[in-house]
Each structure stands twice: as C-alpha cells, then as structure tokens.
Design a protein around this motif. Structure first.
Motif, mmCIF file in Angstrom:
data_model
loop_
_atom_site.group_PDB
_atom_site.id
_atom_site.type_symbol
_atom_site.label_atom_id
_atom_site.label_comp_id
_atom_site.label_asym_id
_atom_site.label_seq_id
_atom_site.Cartn_x
_atom_site.Cartn_y
_atom_site.Cartn_z
ATOM 1 N N ALA A 29 0.830 -1.212 0.000
ATOM 2 C CA ALA A 29 0.000 0.000 0.000
ATOM 3 C C ALA A 29 0.862 1.258 0.000
ATOM 4 N N ASP A 30 1.908 1.283 0.824
ATOM 5 C CA ASP A 30 2.754 2.483 0.926
ATOM 6 C C ASP A 30 3.551 2.762 -0.341
ATOM 7 N N TYR A 31 3.986 1.720 -1.021
ATOM 8 C CA TYR A 31 4.842 1.899 -2.198
ATOM 9 C C TYR A 31 4.124 1.581 -3.509
ATOM 10 N N TYR A 32 2.820 1.528 -3.459
ATOM 11 C CA TYR A 32 2.024 1.115 -4.609
ATOM 12 C C TYR A 32 2.414 1.852 -5.887
ATOM 13 N N SER A 33 2.587 3.151 -5.813
ATOM 14 C CA SER A 33 2.869 3.927 -7.027
ATOM 15 C C SER A 33 4.335 3.879 -7.439
ATOM 16 N N SER A 34 5.189 3.266 -6.624
ATOM 17 C CA SER A 34 6.604 3.197 -6.987
ATOM 18 C C SER A 34 7.205 1.814 -6.685
ATOM 19 N N LEU A 35 6.400 0.779 -6.852
ATOM 20 C CA LEU A 35 6.885 -0.575 -6.609
ATOM 21 C C LEU A 35 8.038 -0.904 -7.564
ATOM 22 N N PRO A 36 9.015 -1.667 -7.092
ATOM 23 C CA PRO A 36 10.091 -2.094 -7.994
ATOM 24 C C PRO A 36 9.575 -3.144 -8.980
ATOM 25 N N ASN A 37 10.390 -3.497 -9.950
ATOM 26 C CA ASN A 37 9.995 -4.514 -10.923
ATOM 27 C C ASN A 37 9.597 -5.812 -10.251
ATOM 28 N N LEU A 38 10.342 -6.207 -9.213
ATOM 29 C CA LEU A 38 10.006 -7.381 -8.418
ATOM 30 C C LEU A 38 9.951 -6.979 -6.950
ATOM 31 N N THR A 39 8.924 -7.454 -6.267
ATOM 32 C CA THR A 39 8.786 -7.241 -4.825
ATOM 33 C C THR A 39 8.978 -8.587 -4.149
ATOM 34 N N VAL A 40 9.926 -8.628 -3.221
ATOM 35 C CA VAL A 40 10.228 -9.846 -2.479
ATOM 36 C C VAL A 40 9.661 -9.689 -1.077
ATOM 37 N N LEU A 41 8.768 -10.585 -0.710
ATOM 38 C CA LEU A 41 8.132 -10.567 0.607
ATOM 39 C C LEU A 41 8.593 -11.806 1.369
ATOM 40 N N VAL A 42 9.400 -11.584 2.411
ATOM 41 C CA VAL A 42 9.935 -12.697 3.201
ATOM 42 C C VAL A 42 9.856 -12.373 4.685
ATOM 43 N N HIS A 43 9.942 -13.411 5.482
ATOM 44 C CA HIS A 43 9.972 -13.283 6.941
ATOM 45 C C HIS A 43 11.315 -12.703 7.383
ATOM 46 N N PRO A 44 11.365 -12.147 8.581
ATOM 47 C CA PRO A 44 12.658 -11.696 9.102
ATOM 48 C C PRO A 44 13.643 -12.859 9.263
ATOM 49 N N ASP A 45 13.117 -14.053 9.487
ATOM 50 C CA ASP A 45 13.949 -15.251 9.626
ATOM 51 C C ASP A 45 13.812 -16.129 8.380
ATOM 52 N N ALA A 46 13.873 -15.509 7.216
ATOM 53 C CA ALA A 46 13.641 -16.215 5.956
ATOM 54 C C ALA A 46 14.524 -17.447 5.816
ATOM 55 N N ALA A 47 15.752 -17.374 6.273
ATOM 56 C CA ALA A 47 16.674 -18.499 6.131
ATOM 57 C C ALA A 47 16.251 -19.709 6.955
ATOM 58 N N CYS A 48 15.457 -19.511 7.997
ATOM 59 C CA CYS A 48 14.954 -20.661 8.767
ATOM 60 C C CYS A 48 13.996 -21.501 7.925
ATOM 61 N N HIS A 49 13.291 -20.850 7.019
ATOM 62 C CA HIS A 49 12.339 -21.551 6.153
ATOM 63 C C HIS A 49 13.018 -22.080 4.892
ATOM 64 N N ASN A 50 13.993 -21.327 4.405
ATOM 65 C CA ASN A 50 14.737 -21.735 3.219
ATOM 66 C C ASN A 50 16.116 -21.090 3.270
ATOM 67 N N PRO A 51 17.143 -21.849 3.669
ATOM 68 C CA PRO A 51 18.481 -21.263 3.783
ATOM 69 C C PRO A 51 19.055 -20.814 2.438
ATOM 70 N N TYR A 52 18.411 -21.190 1.348
ATOM 71 C CA TYR A 52 18.909 -20.860 0.011
ATOM 72 C C TYR A 52 18.069 -19.798 -0.706
ATOM 73 N N TRP A 53 17.215 -19.095 0.031
ATOM 74 C CA TRP A 53 16.282 -18.199 -0.642
ATOM 75 C C TRP A 53 16.997 -17.122 -1.453
ATOM 76 N N LEU A 54 18.119 -16.615 -0.982
ATOM 77 C CA LEU A 54 18.836 -15.599 -1.766
ATOM 78 C C LEU A 54 19.402 -16.185 -3.065
ATOM 79 N N GLN A 55 19.903 -17.405 -3.006
ATOM 80 C CA GLN A 55 20.379 -18.050 -4.223
ATOM 81 C C GLN A 55 19.220 -18.291 -5.186
ATOM 82 N N TRP A 56 18.053 -18.649 -4.649
ATOM 83 C CA TRP A 56 16.877 -18.855 -5.501
ATOM 84 C C TRP A 56 16.523 -17.582 -6.263
ATOM 85 N N MET A 57 16.769 -16.428 -5.657
ATOM 86 C CA MET A 57 16.460 -15.164 -6.337
ATOM 87 C C MET A 57 17.233 -15.072 -7.658
#
Length: 162
Positions: A29-57
């Motif tokens: 909602a806050d960045y609706y008019s200026s969203l980047p090409n890709l928006t990545v929504l992850v938990h603060p502890d994203a690596a606990c769910h997937n330690p490779y999430w950055l490589q997946w990007m």
C-alpha cells in the motif's frame, strides 16, 4: 517493514492474524505507485524456512510474475475457512462460496513470495489498504492470507510443482 522491534525503522503493529501479512500489505500500500519490478516478501527469519532463498532469487526467469521462495509445498490441505475468509475474498473482488470451505487447497507454505509490479498493480491500492486494516485489527486469520493470497492474482499462480 517489520513488526519485531518498535524502535527499529519501518515498524508496523503486530496482529493476532499473524506476523507476515501486516507488513506485506502495508509495504504494498505504501509503495504502490513506486513498486520495484520485483517485490520480495519474506519473513525476518527467511533463512529458517529456506536457507537458500537468496540463491533462488538468482534463478528467477525474466518476466516472472510470481514465485514462491519456500521449498515446502502443501499439495492438498483442507481449507478450514476461518475468521475473515469471506471478507478477504470480498476485499480482493473474488467470489467466495461457503462450499469452498473444506475443499483441498494447494499452496506454497510459509508466505515467502516474489511478485512482479505488474501483478501487484492488477489490484487497486485500496484493496491492499483494506487487507492491511483487516489484518492489523485481527479480523482475518493469518492462515487465510497464507492459503489464499496468491490466488487473487489468477489461477495460473496456484500451480504446484510438476
């Protein structure tokens, strides 16, 4: 956006409805008019769910509209309905029928996603504001967002692994 440390930047309130959806909806909602090409929504502890999430990007194909960053995929969990399910469907302009409750639902676990700007802009900003307000007030259960949010962008996004 985060809801773990009140004194840290980009703090949003916690909700009984779960940790992820309040910051996610507020960011969109806050960045609706200026969203980047890709928006990545992850938990603060994203690596606990997937330690490779950055490589997946680095593996995202050009033109991707949606991707899950979770290795866990639920093939058929019964949708229990729950507090606010019809309200969330109404917010995103999708019909919800009581008969949908109890049917098997497939989804990528853990609400860690990548969305294109194009797909996020397919809904008006007001829908994200309404979803944020419903989440922050606890009117909608967290699992309702997790099980259904990606489906508001088209059925092709609700596809599991081959």
């Amino acid at each position: 956006y985060q809801n773990h440390n009140r004194s840290a930047p980009f703090y949003v309130p916690r909700s009984r409805a779960g940790l992820e959806m309040v910051p996610y909806m507020r960011f969109i909602a806050d960045y609706y008019s200026s969203l980047p090409n890709l928006t990545v929504l992850v938990h603060p502890d994203a690596a606990c769910h997937n330690p490779y999430w950055l490589q997946w990007m680095g593996c995202l194909r050009p033109g991707v509209q949606f991707a899950s960053l979770s290795p866990a995929y639920v093939l058929a969990r019964k949708d229990p309905g729950g507090r606010g399910v019809a309200q969330l469907f109404q917010i995103f302009g999708r019909p919800h029928r009581v008969a949908q409750q109890g049917r098997p639902r497939s989804f990528a676990c853990c609400a860690q996603w990548v969305f294109s700007r194009e797909i996020l802009l397919s809904h008006p900003r007001q829908r994200y504001v309404e979803a944020y307000l419903a989440a922050v007030s606890g009117q909608i259960d967290a699992r309702i967002y997790e099980y259904n949010f990606h489906t508001f962008f088209g059925t092709s996004l609700n596809a599991g692994p081959k």
